[in-house]
Design a protein around this motif. Structure first.
Motif, mmCIF file in Angstrom:
data_model
loop_
_atom_site.group_PDB
_atom_site.id
_atom_site.type_symbol
_atom_site.label_atom_id
_atom_site.label_comp_id
_atom_site.label_asym_id
_atom_site.label_seq_id
_atom_site.Cartn_x
_atom_site.Cartn_y
_atom_site.Cartn_z
ATOM 1 N N ILE A 1 80.612 44.575 44.158
ATOM 2 C CA ILE A 1 80.620 46.039 44.068
ATOM 3 C C ILE A 1 81.412 46.453 42.837
ATOM 4 C CG2 ILE A 1 81.280 48.203 45.208
ATOM 5 C CD1 ILE A 1 81.214 46.668 47.878
ATOM 6 N N ASP A 2 80.872 47.390 42.078
ATOM 7 C CA ASP A 2 81.599 48.031 40.979
ATOM 8 C C ASP A 2 81.890 49.474 41.362
ATOM 9 O OD1 ASP A 2 81.761 45.910 39.296
ATOM 10 O OD2 ASP A 2 80.236 46.593 37.883
ATOM 11 N N VAL A 3 83.135 49.866 41.273
ATOM 12 C CA VAL A 3 83.523 51.261 41.469
ATOM 13 C C VAL A 3 84.127 51.753 40.168
ATOM 14 C CG1 VAL A 3 85.005 52.870 42.739
ATOM 15 C CG2 VAL A 3 83.956 50.937 43.937
ATOM 16 N N VAL A 4 83.556 52.818 39.614
ATOM 17 C CA VAL A 4 84.053 53.395 38.363
ATOM 18 C C VAL A 4 84.459 54.839 38.631
ATOM 19 C CG1 VAL A 4 83.462 54.066 36.007
ATOM 20 C CG2 VAL A 4 82.672 51.871 36.915
ATOM 21 N N VAL A 5 85.662 55.194 38.205
ATOM 22 C CA VAL A 5 86.223 56.507 38.490
ATOM 23 C C VAL A 5 86.658 57.170 37.188
ATOM 24 C CG1 VAL A 5 88.104 57.740 39.642
ATOM 25 C CG2 VAL A 5 86.998 55.813 40.778
ATOM 26 N N THR B 1 87.487 50.355 38.450
ATOM 27 C CA THR B 1 87.922 50.667 37.089
ATOM 28 C C THR B 1 88.087 52.172 36.913
ATOM 29 O OG1 THR B 1 86.571 48.797 36.321
ATOM 30 C CG2 THR B 1 87.470 50.276 34.641
ATOM 31 N N PHE B 2 89.264 52.573 36.481
ATOM 32 C CA PHE B 2 89.511 53.963 36.115
ATOM 33 C C PHE B 2 89.194 54.132 34.627
ATOM 34 C CE2 PHE B 2 92.367 53.288 39.706
ATOM 35 C CZ PHE B 2 92.161 54.432 40.464
ATOM 36 N N ILE B 3 88.496 55.201 34.299
ATOM 37 C CA ILE B 3 88.166 55.467 32.894
ATOM 38 C C ILE B 3 88.372 56.947 32.593
ATOM 39 C CG2 ILE B 3 86.420 53.639 32.855
ATOM 40 C CD1 ILE B 3 84.292 55.919 32.881
ATOM 41 N N ALA C 1 79.730 54.274 42.683
ATOM 42 C CA ALA C 1 79.884 52.973 43.320
ATOM 43 C C ALA C 1 78.544 52.260 43.208
ATOM 44 C CB ALA C 1 80.285 53.131 44.782
ATOM 45 N N ARG C 2 78.547 51.082 42.626
ATOM 46 C CA ARG C 2 77.310 50.326 42.416
ATOM 47 C C ARG C 2 77.413 49.003 43.192
ATOM 48 N NH1 ARG C 2 76.156 49.921 36.398
ATOM 49 N NH2 ARG C 2 75.532 52.082 36.743
ATOM 50 N N LEU C 3 76.440 48.776 44.065
ATOM 51 C CA LEU C 3 76.449 47.591 44.914
ATOM 52 C C LEU C 3 75.377 46.600 44.458
ATOM 53 C CD1 LEU C 3 77.112 50.308 46.759
ATOM 54 C CD2 LEU C 3 77.396 48.574 48.526
ATOM 55 N N TYR D 1 92.207 49.806 34.407
ATOM 56 C CA TYR D 1 91.850 51.077 33.774
ATOM 57 C C TYR D 1 91.546 50.852 32.302
ATOM 58 C CZ TYR D 1 96.761 51.377 32.157
ATOM 59 O OH TYR D 1 97.989 51.146 31.578
ATOM 60 N N LYS D 2 90.628 51.657 31.802
ATOM 61 C CA LYS D 2 90.241 51.606 30.397
ATOM 62 C C LYS D 2 90.704 52.872 29.702
ATOM 63 C CE LYS D 2 86.111 48.709 30.921
ATOM 64 N NZ LYS D 2 84.644 48.628 30.711
ATOM 65 N N THR D 3 91.094 52.726 28.468
ATOM 66 C CA THR D 3 91.548 53.890 27.715
ATOM 67 C C THR D 3 91.167 53.748 26.245
ATOM 68 O OG1 THR D 3 93.502 55.131 26.996
ATOM 69 C CG2 THR D 3 93.815 52.801 27.423
ATOM 70 N N TYR D 4 90.864 54.855 25.640
ATOM 71 C CA TYR D 4 90.719 54.865 24.195
ATOM 72 C C TYR D 4 92.093 54.626 23.577
ATOM 73 C CZ TYR D 4 86.061 56.880 24.776
ATOM 74 O OH TYR D 4 84.756 57.086 25.120
ATOM 75 N N VAL D 5 92.117 53.902 22.480
ATOM 76 C CA VAL D 5 93.386 53.563 21.833
ATOM 77 C C VAL D 5 94.180 54.826 21.515
ATOM 78 C CG1 VAL D 5 94.438 52.504 19.801
ATOM 79 C CG2 VAL D 5 92.460 51.413 20.893
#
Length: 266
Positions: free
Chosen positions: A113-117, A68-70, A96-98, A23-27
């Motif tokens: 595969i990229d899955v971004v949520v 990746t959760f964002i 979802a990008r294949l 997961y990604k997060t702003y600081v």
């Protein structure tokens, strides 16, 4: 002077076989993001266990999947998108990008595969993995949602969409109707409804899996279809249900053996 973007950091949550989850997060909002992910991690793991078992029997077993959760909002709270935003920005909740290797100008082998949520949402994760299952269970860049054996569910959904559009007091743009009636979106939306109805009771917090029928027309249509024609959803019982159930039973038996080996009892 160009405005600087708020910095983001990425944290690894866990890995299950070929599926990496982070997961990604702003600081500025990292504290609330960490607490939310810690609270929901067991349910995320539970869902990914199911998907890993199903993907192992697909036509692309072992393909690396980066999940990746964002949260695209840099403010220090977890956002809730307003109705207008969701209905007018396709893919705002995730995608979802294949990635395919191409031969003679056509997609052949699935390489990754990229899955971004967005919003760190398990509900959106279920929908996006519907897309993953759709395209990993067929070859050459075609989803099983395009196949003739999916037609009963596909056509029933489209008929229910027409009813919903005629009955709702909201105005739904024609291009949005076309979008939710696309084969891939029908598959993802109906898979999401089936998974929720079948397995949500086994999660710590069933509500975080729930399709957003109050806000999203495609989820409202899938819910109505399930209520009136649940038999068309047996497609997913045959495609995925047996594998998920067997995998869960195997995990339970392994856990039981471990307990017995230590002399403990359930």
């Amino acid at each position: 002077m160009k405005k600087e973007k708020a910095p983001k950091r990425e944290y690894r949550l866990f890995q299950k076989d070929n599926i990496n989850v982070s997961y990604k997060t702003y600081v500025l909002k990292s504290g609330s993001a960490h607490r939310l992910m810690q609270k929901n991690e067991n349910d995320f793991r539970f869902f990914i266990e199911d998907m890993s078992a199903v993907l192992e029997k697909s036509k692309s077993p072992g393909v690396p999947i980066r999940t990746t959760f964002i949260d695209s909002n840099p403010k220090d709270y977890i956002t809730e998108y307003p109705r207008e935003y969701i209905k007018n920005v396709t893919g705002s909740m995730g995608y979802a990008r294949l990635f395919y290797k191409h031969e003679e100008g056509r997609p052949s082998t699935l390489n990754g595969i990229d899955v971004v949520v967005n919003n760190y949402s398990l509900s959106t994760l279920v929908h996006e993995y519907g897309h993953v299952l759709d395209y990993t269970h067929n070859t050459n860049g075609m989803g099983i949602s395009h196949m003739s054996f999916f037609a009963p569910l596909r056509e029933s959904y489209k008929a229910m969409t027409t009813r919903h559009v005629n009955q709702t007091t909201e105005t739904i743009a024609p291009d949005y109707i076309e979008y939710i009636n696309s084969d891939a979106e029908i598959f993802a939306s109906t898979f999401h409804r089936w998974y929720y109805e079948t397995y949500s009771h086994t999660f710590t917090d069933p509500s975080i899996l729930a399709p957003n029928s109050d806000m999203l027309p495609q989820d409202a249509v899938a819910e109505k279809l399930y209520q009136e024609m649940p038999e068309v959803y047996r497609f997913y019982d045959r495609m995925f249900g047996q594998t998920i159930n067997q995998n869960r039973w195997d995990i339970y038996n392994e856990s039981l053996k471990e307990l017995e080996s230590t002399g403990r009892k359930l």
